[in-house]
Scaffold this motif. Structure first.
Motif, PDB file in Angstrom:
ATOM      1  N   THR A 199      67.796  45.278  52.536  1.00 30.95           N
ATOM      2  CA  THR A 199      67.418  46.435  53.350  1.00 30.95           C
ATOM      3  C   THR A 199      66.400  47.239  52.551  1.00 30.95           C
ATOM      4  O   THR A 199      66.495  47.324  51.324  1.00 30.95           O
ATOM      5  CB  THR A 199      68.630  47.329  53.639  1.00 30.95           C
ATOM      6  OG1 THR A 199      69.317  47.534  52.409  1.00 30.95           O
ATOM      7  CG2 THR A 199      69.575  46.688  54.599  1.00 30.95           C
ATOM      8  N   PHE A 200      65.441  47.822  53.237  1.00 25.83           N
ATOM      9  CA  PHE A 200      64.465  48.684  52.583  1.00 25.83           C
ATOM     10  C   PHE A 200      64.716  50.113  53.019  1.00 25.83           C
ATOM     11  O   PHE A 200      65.512  50.369  53.914  1.00 25.83           O
ATOM     12  CB  PHE A 200      63.039  48.274  52.969  1.00 25.83           C
ATOM     13  CG  PHE A 200      62.635  46.938  52.429  1.00 25.83           C
ATOM     14  CD1 PHE A 200      62.370  46.786  51.078  1.00 25.83           C
ATOM     15  CD2 PHE A 200      62.531  45.827  53.254  1.00 25.83           C
ATOM     16  CE1 PHE A 200      62.002  45.558  50.555  1.00 25.83           C
ATOM     17  CE2 PHE A 200      62.172  44.595  52.749  1.00 25.83           C
ATOM     18  CZ  PHE A 200      61.902  44.458  51.395  1.00 25.83           C
ATOM     19  N   LEU A 246      57.527  52.777  59.574  1.00 32.04           N
ATOM     20  CA  LEU A 246      56.887  51.632  58.907  1.00 32.04           C
ATOM     21  C   LEU A 246      57.483  50.314  59.373  1.00 32.04           C
ATOM     22  O   LEU A 246      56.772  49.402  59.783  1.00 32.04           O
ATOM     23  CB  LEU A 246      57.004  51.749  57.386  1.00 32.04           C
ATOM     24  CG  LEU A 246      56.262  52.914  56.731  1.00 32.04           C
ATOM     25  CD1 LEU A 246      56.467  52.899  55.233  1.00 32.04           C
ATOM     26  CD2 LEU A 246      54.779  52.860  57.053  1.00 32.04           C
ATOM     27  N   CYS A 247      58.818  50.186  59.256  1.00 34.82           N
ATOM     28  CA  CYS A 247      59.425  48.928  59.731  1.00 34.82           C
ATOM     29  C   CYS A 247      60.867  49.135  60.160  1.00 34.82           C
ATOM     30  O   CYS A 247      61.728  48.322  59.830  1.00 34.82           O
ATOM     31  CB  CYS A 247      59.309  47.833  58.677  1.00 34.82           C
ATOM     32  SG  CYS A 247      59.756  48.338  57.031  1.00 34.82           S
ATOM     33  N   LYS A 285      56.171  41.452  56.829  1.00 35.78           N
ATOM     34  CA  LYS A 285      57.163  40.399  57.089  1.00 35.78           C
ATOM     35  C   LYS A 285      58.419  40.966  57.750  1.00 35.78           C
ATOM     36  O   LYS A 285      59.022  40.312  58.597  1.00 35.78           O
ATOM     37  CB  LYS A 285      57.494  39.664  55.798  1.00 35.78           C
ATOM     38  CG  LYS A 285      56.315  38.811  55.356  1.00 35.78           C
ATOM     39  CD  LYS A 285      56.603  37.963  54.154  1.00 35.78           C
ATOM     40  CE  LYS A 285      55.393  37.066  53.862  1.00 35.78           C
ATOM     41  NZ  LYS A 285      55.525  36.338  52.600  1.00 35.78           N
ATOM     42  N   THR A 286      58.785  42.198  57.361  1.00 34.01           N
ATOM     43  CA  THR A 286      59.953  42.812  58.008  1.00 34.01           C
ATOM     44  C   THR A 286      59.645  43.093  59.471  1.00 34.01           C
ATOM     45  O   THR A 286      60.474  42.865  60.352  1.00 34.01           O
ATOM     46  CB  THR A 286      60.329  44.132  57.295  1.00 34.01           C
ATOM     47  OG1 THR A 286      60.460  43.869  55.904  1.00 34.01           O
ATOM     48  CG2 THR A 286      61.629  44.677  57.811  1.00 34.01           C
ATOM     49  N   LYS A 294      61.529  41.523  62.785  1.00 28.28           N
ATOM     50  CA  LYS A 294      62.214  42.368  63.775  1.00 28.28           C
ATOM     51  C   LYS A 294      61.537  42.325  65.135  1.00 28.28           C
ATOM     52  O   LYS A 294      61.925  43.062  66.034  1.00 28.28           O
ATOM     53  CB  LYS A 294      62.255  43.809  63.268  1.00 28.28           C
ATOM     54  CG  LYS A 294      63.116  43.961  62.043  1.00 28.28           C
ATOM     55  CD  LYS A 294      63.295  45.423  61.703  1.00 28.28           C
ATOM     56  CE  LYS A 294      64.277  45.555  60.557  1.00 28.28           C
ATOM     57  NZ  LYS A 294      64.566  46.928  60.222  1.00 28.28           N
ATOM     58  N   GLY A 295      60.483  41.503  65.244  1.00 29.05           N
ATOM     59  CA  GLY A 295      59.817  41.399  66.538  1.00 29.05           C
ATOM     60  C   GLY A 295      58.977  42.608  66.873  1.00 29.05           C
ATOM     61  O   GLY A 295      58.770  42.926  68.045  1.00 29.05           O
TER      62      GLY A 295
END
Length: 952
Positions: A641-642, A759-760, A916-917, A921-922
């Motif tokens: 997780t970020f 961001l993501c 990439k994240t 996650k689409g």
């Protein structure tokens, strides 16, 4: 035969005939058919006496008996196409009994009656609830049997995975019996959530420390955790034999080593605790020494008692007080002195405790044929000839067992230093109950009253042997739970205002859990642990069980607070898509089984499991595949997780208007002060405090302006999230009453925004959002939640994006033990994975080194294997989540090109992780800025000439 009626082939070509012969033929056929059939069908016309003349349609004919008639009712029969089932599968599968735990079917023979054990449950002052914990392989599982490792996987791996409760009756040195509820917990730092769930039910811990290895990574974390949970702490220094047999230390050095361990523990206690009286020392009796392999366990008191039993007139309690520290025995005056009488005098602990121990071990190991029988006679230990012929280790165990007797010293230590459920109840309730102590219910729990209203706190779910259903395990804090009674189960989301998360269930059977067997009881009074059947349906992690009616003011016990974070995630999907429901059911079950596991569904539809480390997730996947769903499951590569954060203040004030153009909110974002996020998460500061106390905390500790500190609106996401929302508007510019009317909506938008950043879609961390200005519509109709919440979220996003956003990644703290010649290899392996060493030092009294280091969690996959390969298996490492750190590089730098299948240089990492994240996650490839900025805001940007490398 008339030739002109037939052609040359014998075919009839004459005039048409009547068809009566055909009819006759058909009738004959039908007679034959019906004679074959059962005569069950009633004749169509009862008047016709001629049997067999009814018309039966083709579809009504019954040539064969049905499957039900052949096999009998209640047998499932399938009509399959030819070859649908392979030959390898039996047509009727044998019933397979699944079993994942080792359970004894009969109650084993014990030295006490089970009735006696059950009777002791009624006197809470004779009960002790204890958690045994310690670092990995420091000897918590006291038997060569590993009696509490009941899962087959635990026995195969040789490591504890689940915490296991054991209830026993143990005598102290005066022969008085006590009922011990002991929770044996795993030592691997990945499974520290199991320790947390055991600690919540206990009144004290016994911390096991390996005498040779000393205080290790998990030892320190457990001390800190126990202090936070306000438990009594006692210590068992185990594997003392290693100092003698393995490290071959002289007795004086062994004493220094033991003293060093005690001093280290006390240093940690003083670091983590504000209580001056919290010290451990053999003199106080809360330290015992043991060697579980050789059945040795003694405190100073129990060792002194051996002397008094042998020599008679010794006051052993007084003698024990002189057996530790810089105290010497003067043989001439027969007195103890602080000063050494001669230059080569030994300290009393060495002389009276260690030397006898050394002598016994060396006699058995060194010369067991000639002089051993004589020595044993002197000690009053009698062995038969067969026993003397045993191998060294069993012989050593036998001799030590006869010499030291039962483990009464251990029992004394727990009885004296760990409070009974009655004594520890008030402390426990204050810490874990969300309600107050001033109600009747609070008083009943604080007094551990078996006749009060029922309150039971469950923290663990144990699956049955076959893994089909769960039993809840908890502690009764007041009242008495009866088998078969109706109860109300309150979940973790239950509050007095919102009672949705509660359900009335009927308790099934009740058991006392003793690892490999269970003792069934019909009632369990307050102060005891209990395993409950029949309440598992509504419980996910922890629950509060109370009476269904009449106990309306009952609130819940706090959900568990873990000392580690689940930062590693894997995505799972079934190999065969039609088995998705089975996998979902399995996920629900592993979620119940592991305390800190989280499962969630991402927006893209992937099912994600979050865990603390590789071993943890490996065990989860084993259970998911083998125990709970029995299907093939695909697993994606593990990721972490970020978090998202900012490193500067927003470059301009960001504003957004609501869709109806009647409201406008302006905000900026800036980073929080160092250490503040951790304080919020560890609940050093709480949003529920009154304004004055909050203001004081921020003013004194973080140097905030008092006005700003008092106008903190919320922490987010949730009540302990590491972000702050501050109302920085002035009453002269903004109508505070109007702003107050939309406060809840703005806070909700802030919570939503910080839960999934721009961001993501990962949580925002370490950011302070300031509301600088707000124009709010006068009419309540125009300022509803539907208008304000999404707008507040959009402002949070735009302020965030204008403040130099960065990604944060979790870092692991790694502790490696290795011999001196492997240290350089450890450095090499760490350097390859962006890790860095913070300390390497020899372990005192042993040939090993301890290397402490930090490594990014995303680079830690396969680290242990890599380490073992490079050091030929000589290095052993454990890693645990430590902190969040900013990923190098700018995630929004468009000039960076990510090439597939190539490792990126450090400055490109943030961009790579983000892209990439987002792909996973689409989401769209890049952060689109127009999504978060209004048109007027974009014009403003153009006016101020802000150069952005964002796509419009």
């Amino acid at each position: 035969m008339e030739t002109d009626l037939y052609d040359e082939f014998g075919n009839y070509i004459g005039p048409e005939l009547d068809s009566d012969e055909d009819d006759d033929l058909e009738a004959d056929d039908r007679d034959v058919d019906e004679a074959d059939e059962d005569d069950e069908d009633e004749p169509a016309d009862a008047d016709e006496d001629v049997p067999g003349m009814e018309v039966v349609l083709h579809e009504d004919k019954k040539y064969y008996p049905t499957a039900e008639e052949v096999y009998g009712p209640e047998v499932e029969t399938l009509v399959q196409e030819e070859d649908a089932q392979p030959l390898t599968e039996p047509i009727i599968k044998p019933v397979r009994n699944k079993q994942f735990t080792l359970m004894e079917q009969e109650l084993p023979s014990t030295v006490y009656d089970m009735e006696f054990l059950a009777d002791l449950m009624d006197s809470p002052e004779l009960i002790r609830n204890v958690t045994l914990c310690g670092h990995l392989h420091h000897g918590k599982v006291k038997h060569s049997l590993r009696y509490t490792d009941i899962l087959f996987t635990e026995q195969e791996r040789g490591v504890g995975i689940k915490s296991t409760p054991v209830t026993m009756v143990l005598p102290d040195s005066r022969g008085k019996s006590f009922l011990f509820n002991i929770m044996d917990t795993p030592g691997h730092v990945n499974f520290s959530d199991e320790v947390t769930s055991g600690i919540r039910l206990s009144d004290g811990i016994v911390l096991f420390i390996d005498a040779a290895e000393g205080v290790m990574l998990n030892t320190e974390r457990l001390i800190k955790h126990a202090v936070q949970e306000r438990l009594a702490i006692t210590i068992c220094i185990n594997k003392v034999d290693r100092l003698i047999v393995e490290l071959k230390l002289p007795p004086t050095d062994a004493y220094y080593k033991l003293r060093h361990i005690v001093d280290e523990v006390n240093a940690m206690l003083s670091t983590y605790s504000t209580d001056e009286n919290l010290v451990v020392s053999p003199l106080l009796g809360n330290v015992c020494f043991a060697s579980s392999q050789y059945c040795v366990c003694f405190t100073l008191g129990s060792f002194a008692k051996i002397y008094s039993d042998t020599y008679g007139d010794i006051n052993y309690t007084e003698f024990a007080k002189r057996l530790w520290g810089d105290i010497y025995f003067n043989p001439k005056t027969r007195k103890f002195t602080k000063k050494a009488p001669t230059s080569n005098s030994q300290r009393s602990f060495v002389e009276f405790v260690l030397e006898p121990l050394y002598k016994i071990l060396s006699q058995v190991v060194g010369d067991c044929d000639t002089s051993l029988p004589r020595v044993l006679d002197e000690l009053g230990i009698h062995l038969v000839k067969e026993e003397l012929k045993l191998n060294i280790r069993p012989l050593l165990r036998l001799v030590c067992k006869r010499f030291f007797g039962e483990f009464t010293g251990f029992v004394d230590m727990c009885v004296q230093h760990i409070p009974s459920p009655q004594g520890g109840a008030k402390n426990k309730i204050e810490h874990s109950y969300t309600g107050g102590l001033d109600s009747d219910l609070g008083e009943a729990m604080a007094e551990c009253d078996p006749d009060g209203p029922l309150m039971c706190h469950t923290t663990k779910m144990y699956s049955t042997e076959d893994g089909v259903q769960f039993h809840a395990f908890g502690r009764v804090l007041s009242g008495t739970i009866q088998a078969g009674q109706p109860v109300k189960v309150l979940g973790e989301n239950y509050t007095l205002e919102d009672e949705e998360d509660s359900q009335v269930c009927t308790v099934g059977r009740l058991w006392i859990n003793v690892a490999r067997y269970q003792i069934e009881v019909n009632r369990v009074p307050a102060g005891n642990w209990v395993l409950i059947e029949g309440c598992d349906q509504p419980i996910v992690k922890t629950a509060t069980i109370t009476e269904p009616r009449g106990n309306e003011e009952a609130q819940i016990f706090r959900p568990l607070k873990f000392n580690t974070a689940s930062v590693i995630k894997i995505a799972v999907e079934p190999v065969n898509p039609s088995e998705l429901p089975k996998m979902l059911d399995g996920l629900r079950k592993v979620n119940k089984s592991y305390p800190s596991l989280t499962t969630k569904v991402e927006e893209s539809g992937e099912h994600v499991i979050l865990g603390t480390g590789e071993l943890y997730l490996d065990c989860v996947m084993h259970d998911l595949r083998k125990m709970y769903s029995e299907i093939d499951i695909k697993v994606a590569d593990p990721v972490v997780t970020f978090c998202e954060t900012v490193v500067e203040t927003s470059s301009l004030k960001c504003f957004a208007e609501t869709p109806n153009k009647k409201n406008k909110i302006t905000m900026i974002a800036e980073p929080l002060e160092k250490g503040l996020a951790e304080d919020i998460e560890n609940e050093v500061v709480q949003i529920t405090w009154n304004r004055k106390k909050l203001g004081e905390f921020f003013q004194t500790k973080y140097d905030w302006d008092l006005l700003a500190a008092r106008s903190i609106w919320a922490f987010g996401p949730d009540t302990t999230g590491p972000n702050i929302l501050v109302d920085d508007t002035l009453p002269s510019e903004v109508d505070k009453a109007l702003l107050g009317s939309v406060k809840d909506s703005i806070v909700q938008g802030f919570q939503w925004g910080t839960r999934e950043g721009p961001l993501c879609d990962e949580p925002i961390r370490n950011v302070k959002f300031k509301i600088l200005d707000a124009v709010i519509a006068q009419e309540p109709l125009h300022r509803g939640g539907g208008q304000v919440i999404p707008t507040a979220r959009r402002v949070v996003y735009s302020a965030f994006l204008m403040a130099t956003p960065r990604l944060m990644e979790p870092y692991y703290f790694v502790e490696v033990q290795a011999p001196a010649d492997c240290v350089s290899a450890v450095y090499t392996v760490l350097a390859r994975r962006r890790g860095h060493v913070t300390q390497d030092a020899p372990i005192p009294g042993s040939p090993l080194y301890t290397i402490k280091a930090f490594i990014p969690a995303i680079d830690s996959f396969g680290f242990e294997t890599d380490l073992r390969t490079h050091t030929q298996g000589q290095a052993f490492s454990l890693s645990v989540f430590h902190h969040w750190q900013i990923v190098p590089g700018d995630p929004l730098d468009k000039s960076i090109v990510i090439r597939p299948l190539e490792p990126q240089p450090a400055p490109h990492l943030a961009r790579e992780f983000m892209i990439k994240t987002r792909r996973r996650k689409g989401l769209s490839e890049d952060v689109s800025i127009s999504k978060f900025f209004d048109d007027p805001m974009l014009l403003e940007l153009a006016k101020q000439d802000v150069v952005l490398n964002y796509p419009m």
